[in-house]
Structures are given as structure tokens and as C-alpha cells.
Design a protein around this motif. Structure first.
Motif, short mmCIF file in Angstrom:
data_model
loop_
_atom_site.label_atom_id
_atom_site.label_comp_id
_atom_site.label_asym_id
_atom_site.label_seq_id
_atom_site.Cartn_x
_atom_site.Cartn_y
_atom_site.Cartn_z
N UNK A 1 74.28 -7.89 17.25
CA UNK A 1 75.55 -8.46 16.63
C UNK A 1 76.64 -7.76 17.91
N UNK A 2 77.35 -8.50 17.96
CA UNK A 2 78.74 -8.32 18.93
C UNK A 2 79.84 -7.86 17.76
N UNK A 3 80.31 -6.67 17.98
CA UNK A 3 81.33 -6.07 17.03
C UNK A 3 82.66 -5.93 17.84
N UNK A 4 83.90 -6.12 17.16
CA UNK A 4 84.89 -5.66 17.77
C UNK A 4 85.54 -4.43 16.92
N UNK A 5 85.83 -3.36 17.85
CA UNK A 5 86.14 -2.20 17.02
C UNK A 5 87.71 -2.29 16.89
N UNK A 6 88.23 -1.17 16.26
CA UNK A 6 89.61 -1.13 15.84
C UNK A 6 90.57 -1.59 16.84
N UNK A 7 90.42 -0.85 18.09
CA UNK A 7 91.33 -1.32 19.07
C UNK A 7 90.94 -2.19 19.94
N UNK A 8 90.03 -3.32 19.23
CA UNK A 8 89.86 -4.53 20.13
C UNK A 8 88.61 -4.56 20.95
#
Lengths: 75, 648
Positions: free
Chosen positions: B455-462
Motif C-alpha cells: 500500500x502507498x500511504x500518505x502520512x500526516x504531513x503529506x
């Protein structure tokens, strides 16, 4: 994996009243979970690097019973 | 077909040079060495005339790089009265080896012009097929420039078929009629070549290849069927370029789709550079008088220096077999010559030195008979065509291994993990015996690494991170993560001071069966330079059907959502396998972990024993498992790793 065993779980420095430093090792009986987490199942005991027993008085105070020397955590 | 130039009146008299094919070849003397044009530009009428001569010159030797439809066939076997010296053993040449009519010359193709010019391989006669001349008397070498300029610079005699169907290509394709001693008019379709249809396995390899080709890359495709199939999966890329020894019909699709623009090429910008092409009339019409294509001599296109000057150069080579150290076999398998060194070494070395370049070697994991193409050792009769020191990416239908700069142990493990599952245990056993891996090395999982689980996951800061299943070969990088942790992090993770994780302990955290023991890693960076920034694993207690969960997150990523992303992924995976819930053992001082655990999906209960807090999260019924474990504002945006997704 979850067999009970004794394991060194910590090491820290203590000093006596003359400022001399001692390395103290904490051992515990416990089990190592598959996650490699150590779960304590019995009391802790302490030793110097040469195997001399050390008693815990409280979290900051220890004593070498054979010579009656009191050790403290470094501030 | 737009062949207007052929119809222009000529400003000079070429009449006397035009003769019949029979007459043209009648001047060839016994003992001559004759070069024949490459691929679809083979001069078929001249060759046929030589084959059918009543009194054939003795001891002729033909030199060629690659022939298609050049020789007559009986029952699928080429028939010729002459001896051939080939730089590439294609299907036409293959049958000649058995009759002693073939000499194979293993050589990087870009070195051949030097061989010719130095006189170490004298050429007496050049037989080519060209386009009609323009008004100034220049013909085009058409679909194959390749070795022809070098050949024409040394051959004593040059004879050409002039074919109106031959496209007039741009680049260094033009030769004046003066250079030719005789010309033969032919009016026949230029030979066409269509790659045979590939199967499902090769299709999966092709998709993996496409998955690591970035926007703005410049591609070398090579002759292999699989690399050409990979072109089909690039329709969503932008501004690709082509700098390739050979181009095929697949390039036309990408140009028409606006995918290939050449805009980001660092040399020959906006141009497709090739040395020859193999394709259908559609391709020939597309390249005809098209200044968007530059056909250049093989030594210009394939020289490692030239290749390395393209940024993001991607070279794709198909191999027959590879050993566990990374040596690949490309021109001889089980004593039989097939294929050739061709341009592979030049492109692999050039791509390796190109900024952000990617040299890729691909192969299916097994032969048609089911034998593993990944072997403990190459066997007698398997030649090394690509040295292990040149090996970077290796791709099979089971994934991608990156070998460059890796130790023999790391290579062996990485290659075993992309071998067919049926062969993994045997390969591991052989690797142990050879001392390539530790005697206690095991592989907990015998199933294929599943790209679908990435999975590609976007963290809180992008920032984007990839959350992927862990592999046995991740042990070294996992040790690196461990050593980045603070003493306090280590204590709260392991509940004791730990100076180092032993190899066995590391394997526990990454070499898992993905059934009862599951591990995911959060990684950043490209495949060849991945950095593990988080580890999450669970271990199922089959009695309770509850799994114990543990995490490590690199200090610089703590508080960014990596732990949340790993937990969400582990939950998704566990729920899909009907795990009842998670249990967490957390030191009471570890507030961030307590917060994460108590936000787990489902009903959460906690209890405390001395310093350890036990958190049990029972997952909700499957009907409600789609609920996010976190408030929307904290929910990492997850998506299927589209770049890697395999439909099948």
C-alpha cells in the motif's frame, strides 16, 4: 518460544559515597514472547560485573551487602 | 505509403548500376566474406540468387547480426549452402549450428565496427536493402542502420536491393549511390516481424517491469518479448523517451498516445533514437520520412558512454537463467547457443551509470518444462553473459530483487524470494551447502511475495511511504532501523535493554510465514535505496485467535502517522484472515503506543499488571470492519499500490 528463563534486562551506573562508579546489571525471570517482548514473571535481582550481588533498597538506592556499601543512581 | 522521393527524377544516371540479382552476385569470388543486412532489411533476392546459383562460389562465409526471413525454410529449419558467422543466434541461425554451418561470435555489438575497421574481421562484400534514392542520389538504409555504415566503410564491394517499400529513415541513414557497385530493383514488401504472443507469466513480469519505470525515463527495450510486452503497461506515464538499439510496433502506440515525447531526454531531445527496427508495415509507415526518429550506427547508440549520458535511462534485458550470485546467462543455455551478447552489456553498464538509471534483467522463474531459471550455480554449458558485478534489478513474475552492492548472502536470499515457490526450499538448501547463506537460514514463507499486499500511504504531513510485507532479506535493513532507535524506544519495544538484535531475532521480525506470523514494513525511497522507517508485526495465538502486535518506528518518523499506518495495515490483513482481534503489551510510560492501541478497531479493553498495560481489541463483525480506526483527520490515506497492482 514462551519458556520461562532468566535474562539480563537492564544495565545502569551507580556511584558510592566516594564518587566511584559501578556498573550494575539487572536480571529477571520471565518469558520472551514471539514479538521479542520480555514479560517479567518473577522478581528482579542485581549483580556487579564480577558477579557480586547487589540489593535494591528503592528505585534510586542499592547496597552491596557483603561490604555494606550503599550505592546511588547518578544524578 | 508516402514514397514521393522515389518518384523524383534523378539528376544523374544510375542506369548502368541496375542489374539483375543473379548478375549482381555473379561477381562474388570464392572465399569471400559477405555481410548481410540486419533483420527486416536482409536482401532476400540477393541471398536467394546466391543460394540458387548453379555454380556456387566455394567457401563463402556470411556475416550477420540478426536475420529474419532471410533464409528459406523447410519444416521450420533454415536451409543454406553456405557457412554463417553470426553475432546473434536467432531462430533462423539456430538450426545451422547442428549442421556445422554456424559460427557464433560472442561480442558486444557496439564493438563490431571497431573489429571491422581494425581489419581483424575483413569484409569483402556488403549485401544490403535500401530505399530508392532521392534527387541527389542518396538512398536510405531504412529499417536498419545498425552495422551498415561500418560495413560500407570497409567492404570492397557493396551491392544493394533498392526497394520502394523500404521506408526512408532519418539520422545517419543516408548513403550515396556512388558507394554501391551494383543495384537490384526489388518491389516486395519489407519483411515484417511480430513478437509471438506471450503468456500470463511473462505478462506479470512485464507489469513488474513497468511498475518501476518513472515518468521522464528513457527506455531501451531490446529484442526480448517480455520487455516489449512491458511497453503495453506504460500508457499512464508521461514524457518517456526512447534510446534503443531496436524499436518495435509498441513504440508507435506510445507515441500516438502522447506517452513518448522525448521531452526529458538529456541527449537527442524530442527524438526517438534507434539503430534498427523490427515490426510491421504500421511501424515502417510511421518512421518513413519522420524526422522524429533518428536511426544511428550501432556503436553510437549503444556505447555505454552515450547511454550513460541519458538521465533516467532504463535498460531492459531478458535472460535465460541466473545463478544465486547474480550471473546471468543470455546467449548459451545447456550448451545450446541462442540469442547473443548483443547490446546488453553496453546498455546495462550505461544505464547503471546514468543519473537515476535502471538496468533491468528479467526472466520468468521457470522454463516451459518447469525447471527453475534461478539456479544455485550456472551449469556446464550455461555461459555468463552479464557479470554479477553488473547486475542491478532482477525481475520475475514473483517480484523484484535489487542486487547491486549486495553481498552474496543478500543476493542469494533476494533471488530465492523471487524464485518459483516450488523451487525455493531446494534453492535454499543448495545455498546453505554452498555457504552462500547461514547454516541456520530458513524461509518461513513458501508462497510468493505478494505485491497486492503493498500500500502507498500518505502520512500526516503529506509524505508518501510504502507499507509492504516484510521479507527474509530485510534483516539487514531492519537491524539498521533498530540501531536508529533511542535507548528508551528499545526499552519500550522489548521491555529490556537490548544492544543488538541477533540474526535469529531479526529473522523473527521479518522472515515470517504471513499466515500466523505477519510482518509489514513502512519504507521510503526507491527500491534500490529503500530505507525502513517502521516495522509492525503480529503473532497469532491459535488458541485464542488473538494476535500480539508490536511496532518499531524510526525516531524521525515518530508522530507522523507511520505507527497508525502500520496498525491499519496489520488490522486490514488480520481481519481478512478472520483473526478475532489484537492484544498489545505496552509499558505504562509509553503514551503514544497506548494511544495507538486504544484506537484500534473494534471493542477495546485494558488491564494493568505492574508496569505493563494489556490492551485487547476485538475486531467488529466483518459487516462493520470498514470503519476507520481513527478519526477522519488522522486517517492515513491508503490506496492499493497501483504501480504494482497485478490484476491477476
Amino acid at each position: 518460544m514462551e519458556n520461562r528463563k532468566a535474562h539480563q534486562v537492564d544495565e545502569f551506573k551507580l556511584v558510592d559515597g566516594h564518587g566511584r562508579e559501578y556498573s550494575v546489571f539487572e536480571y529477571q525471570e520471565g518469558i520472551e514472547k514471539q514479538s521479542l517482548k520480555w514479560i517479567k514473571v518473577g522478581p528482579s535481582w542485581f549483580r556487579l560485573s564480577d558477579g557480586t550481588a547487589v540489593d535494591k533498597i528503592d528505585d534510586d538506592t542499592f547496597k552491596i551487602p557483603t561490604i555494606g556499601r550503599v550505592l546511588h543512581r547518578e544524578p | 505509403m508516402p514514397m514521393a522521393s522515389a518518384k523524383q527524377s534523378l539528376a544523374f544516371d544510375i542506369g548502368p548500376k541496375f542489374v539483375s540479382a543473379e548478375r549482381a552476385v555473379s561477381s562474388i569470388r570464392a572465399g569471400s566474406r559477405i555481410y548481410i543486412g540486419t533483420g527486416c532489411a536482409a536482401p532476400r533476392s540477393l541471398l536467394a540468387a546466391l543460394e540458387t546459383m548453379e555454380l556456387r562460389p566455394a567457401d563463402l562465409e556470411f556475416v550477420n547480426f540478426l536475420t529474419t526471413s532471410a533464409l528459406s525454410q523447410i519444416d521450420g529449419v533454415s536451409r543454406t549452402h553456405y557457412h554463417h558467422r553470426a553475432f546473434f543466434v536467432g531462430s533462423e541461425m539456430r538450426g545451422l549450428a547442428a549442421s556445422g554451418q554456424l559460427d557464433y561470435v560472442p561480442i558486444s555489438l557496439e564493438e563490431v565496427p571497431r573489429l571491422l575497421v581494425s581489419g581483424r574481421m575483413p569484409i569483402d562484400v556488403a549485401l544490403l536493402q535500401v530505399s530508392p534514392p532521392d534527387a541527389r542520389g542518396f538512398v536510405s538504409l531504412g529499417v536498419s542502420v545498425g552495422l551498415a555504415p561500418a560495413i560500407l566503410s570497409v567492404a570492397r564491394t557493396a551491392i544493394a536491393e533498392v526497394n520502394p517499400a523500404m521506408p526512408r529513415t532519418h539520422g545517419e541513414s543516408f548513403v550515396h549511390l556512388d558507394r554501391f557497385d551494383a543495384l537490384v530493383k526489388v518491389d516486395a514488401p519489407v519483411a515484417e516481424y511480430v513478437h509471438p504472443k506471450i503468456g500470463e507469466i511473462a505478462e506479470r513480469v512485464a507489469r513488474y517491469i513497468a511498475s518501476i519505470i518513472d515518468d521522464g525515463s528513457t527506455l531501451q527495450i531490446g529484442l526480448g518479448r517480455v520487455p516489449n510486452e512491458a511497453l503495453r503497461y506504460l500508457k499512464d506515464r508521461r514524457d518517456l523517451g526512447i534510446h534503443s538499439d531496436v524499436i518495435t510496433d509498441g513504440v508507435v502506440d506510445l507515441v500516438e498516445a502522447g506517452v513518448v515525447t522525448g521531452r526529458n531526454k538529456s541527449r537527442h531531445r524530442d527524438r526517438i533514437v534507434a539503430s534498427y527496427c523490427l515490426g510491421t508495415r504500421r511501424l515502417y509507415d510511421f518512421i518513413d520520412d519522420n524526422p522524429g526518429f533518428e536511426f544511428l550506427p550501432i556503436d553510437q547508440v549503444c556505447h555505454p558512454w552515450e547511454v550513460s549520458n541519458q538521465t533516467r535511462m532504463v535498460s531492459i534485458t531478458q535472460a535465460f537463467a541466473i545463478d544465486l550470485t547474480g550471473q546471468a546467462c543470455v546467449d548459451q543455455l545447456e550448451s545450446e547457443f541462442y540469442g547473443g551478447v548483443s547490446t546488453q552489456v553496453g546498455f546495462i553498464r550505461g544505464a547503471a551509470r546514468s543519473q537515476d538509471g535502471k538496468p533491468i534483467v528479467c526472466l520468468s522463474s521457470t522454463t516451459e518444462d518447469g525447471a527453475s531459471r534461478i539456479k544455485p550455480l550456472l551449469e556446464a554449458g550455461d555461459a555468463v553473459g552479464i557479470a554479477r558485478s553488473d547486475m542491478h534489478y532482477v525481475i520475475t513474475e514473483y517480484g523484484i530483487a535489487y542486487l547491486f552492492g549486495k553481498s552474496i548472502r543478500e543476493r542469494a536470499l533476494a533471488l530465492i524470494e523471487i524464485a518459483h515457490p516450488r523451487w525455493r526450499e531446494e534453492l535454499l538448501k543448495a545455498a546453505r551447502k554452498l555457504g552462500y547463506v547461514r547454516a541456520d537460514q530458513y524461509l518461513a514463507s513458501q508462497v510468493a511475495y505478494s505485491v497486492d499486499e503493498e500500500r502507498i500511504v500518505t502520512l500526516k504531513k503529506g509524505a508518501k511511504v510504502r507499507v509492504r510485507p516484510a521479507r527474509a532479506s530485510d534483516a539487514g535493513a531492519l537491524q539498521g532501523l533498530f540501531h536508529r532507535l533511542s535507548d528508551d524506544d528499545v526499552f519500550t519495544r522489548f521491555f529490556r535493554r537490548v544492544r543488538s538484535l541477533s540474526y535469529r531475532e531479526l529473522q523473527t521480525l521479518c522472515n515470517v510465514n504471513h499466515e500466523t506470523d505477519v510482518a509489514f514494513l513502512a519504507v521510503t525511497g526507491p527500491l534500490e535505496n529503500e530505507k525502513i522507517i517502521g516495522s509492525g508485526c503480529y503473532f497469532l495465538n491459535p488458541t485464542t485467535n488473538l494476535a500480539e502486535v508490536a511496532f518499531m518506528v524510526a525516531p524521525e518518523f515518530q508522530g507522523t502517522g507511520v505507527g497508525t499506518a502500520l496498525q491499519a495495515r496489520l488490522q486490514e490483513y488480520a481481519i481478512s484472515r478472520n483473526v478475532r482481534g489484537f492484544v498489545f503489551e505496552i509499558l505504562s510510560c509509553n503514551r503514544s503506543m497506548l494511544r495507538l492501541a486504544t484506537h484500534a478497531q473494534g471493542s477495546v479493553t485494558t488491564s494493568r499488571e505492574e508496569d505493563v498495560v494489556h490492551v485487547t481489541a476485538l475486531f467488529p463483525d466483518s459487516s462493520s470492519t470498514s470503519r476507520s480506526p481513527l478519526p477522519d483527520s488522522q486517517d492515513p490515506q491508503t490506496r492499493q499500490g497501483a504501480d504494482y497492482q497485478l490484476a491477476d
